[in-house]
Design an enzyme around this catalytic site. Structure first.
Site, short mmCIF file in Angstrom:
data_model
loop_
_atom_site.label_atom_id
_atom_site.label_comp_id
_atom_site.label_asym_id
_atom_site.label_seq_id
_atom_site.Cartn_x
_atom_site.Cartn_y
_atom_site.Cartn_z
N HIS A 53 0.83 -1.21 0.00
CA HIS A 53 0.00 0.00 0.00
C HIS A 53 0.88 1.27 0.00
CE1 HIS A 53 -3.50 -2.44 1.06
NE2 HIS A 53 -2.94 -2.87 2.15
O1 RIB Z 1 -5.19 0.45 4.53
C1 RIB Z 1 -3.80 0.36 4.41
C2 RIB Z 1 -3.13 1.48 5.12
O2 RIB Z 1 -3.43 1.42 6.51
C3 RIB Z 1 -1.60 1.42 5.04
O3 RIB Z 1 -1.11 2.72 5.10
C4 RIB Z 1 -1.23 0.67 6.28
O4 RIB Z 1 0.10 0.97 6.71
C5 RIB Z 1 -2.24 1.21 7.26
O5 RIB Z 1 -1.73 2.45 7.74
#
Ligand code: RIB
Ligand code: CA
Length: 310
Positions: free
Chosen positions: A241
């Site tokens: 992500h």
């Molecule tokens: O939904 C994914 C996000 O939420 C990413 O940034 C992960 O590190 C959490 O912060």
């Protein structure tokens, strides 16, 4: 072409840690500072984790400034089940506590740095947007001197990851996300729609690198998150992500963006934090963000592997 000057706001967490590695190992970027926020783990942990990652990279001269311990208007919740209770898959107990120290006052640090480099800085936010929203509340005019803001968050045409329609970063602090999406900033949104197309497999990690100290750290850091996905998502790996939010700045051609009117639901019982995009063909709602709707996943994974896992 000069290096792109960036600030990062993170809730280090495993994928935030990998995003920091990609940012620091990308010659196109100059990381001027990092602010931390409560999210995956409480802010004291996300700060310590950020300092440890920088130490592992030999980048401890980059200033780290701690920020919000709780969302603007709600009780915090974490993602320890995904990132481990320490936020880095339990690996921190194998390493001495970082010798470097963090400052306090993330919002003020962001504003001061932006005032020093008006029009030059890109802010990459990969956690709940509490610090960013606080900075906007304090001095919106200064925040508009950012060259751009890239946010990992939201789910537009795909399900959420903490609720049917809600993504973690926006669900932790819906009020902050609403302030940031509504501030009129030059905003790029990197939602689950694209980040869940980029999967780092355990095989990628095991096969990469010379087995040096950083590879051992990455292997240890990612094992728990990969086990979580093996047990709950059916694949032995993890979504990149936050690294993709960095990748979008390193090479914008990796994604296709679409201008969208996106707002954040803050009152829903089931939908607080939902990113509501107006996808109607005849929508007259003014766009609030450029939303990444497609990604060249294989090309990004190659870039990530070459720069972080080698
Ligand atoms: O939904 C994914 C996000 O939420 C990413 O940034 C992960 O590190 C959490 O912060
Ligand atoms: Ca994060």
């Amino acid at each position: 072409m000069g290096r792109r000057r960036v600030l990062l706001d993170v809730d280090t967490g495993v994928d935030d840690g990998l995003a920091l590695m990609l940012a620091i190992r990308s010659p196109e970027l100059e990381v001027l500072g990092i602010t931390t926020v409560s999210g995956n783990v409480p802010v004291a942990r996300s700060t310590a984790n950020t300092l440890l990652v920088l130490e592992m990279l030999g980048a401890s001269t980059i200033p780290v400034v701690a920020g919000a311990a709780a969302p603007l208007a709600r009780e915090p919740f974490t993602a320890a089940e995904v990132h481990g209770s320490d936020g880095l898959g339990g690996v921190t107990q194998q390493y001495p506590a970082p010798s470097s120290r963090a400052g306090q006052g993330a919002a003020e640090f962001l504003l001061e740095t932006i005032r020093r480099f008006p029009g030059e800085l890109t802010l990459i936010a990969t956690g709940p947007l509490t610090n960013v929203a606080t900075a906007i509340q304090r001095d919106a005019e200064a925040m508009h001197r950012l060259r751009g803001v890239t946010v990992m968050g939201g789910a537009i045409r795909v399900p959420g990851n903490v609720g049917p329609t809600t993504e973690f970063n926006f669900a932790v602090d819906p009020e902050a996300a609403a302030i940031v999406l509504g501030a009129g900033l030059l905003l790029t949104l990197v939602p689950l729609d694209v980040t869940e197309q980029v999967i780092l497999s355990r095989q990628d990690v095991d096969e990469a690198g010379d087995g040096g100290p950083l590879q051992g750290f990455i292997r240890g850091m990612t094992a728990a998150t990969m086990a979580f996905h093996r047990d709950h998502e059916g694949f032995d790996g993890m979504f990149l992500h936050d690294p993709l939010a960095v990748g979008v700045i390193v090479d914008p051609s990796l994604v296709r963006g679409q201008a969208m009117a996106v707002a954040i639901e803050c009152r829903g019982e089931l939908t607080a934090g939902m990113a509501v995009a107006d996808l109607r063909r005849r929508s007259r709602t003014a766009p609030t963000a450029t939303v990444c709707v497609e990604v060249e996943a294989a090309r990004f994974l190659h870039l990530f592997t070459q720069r972080v896992l080698r």
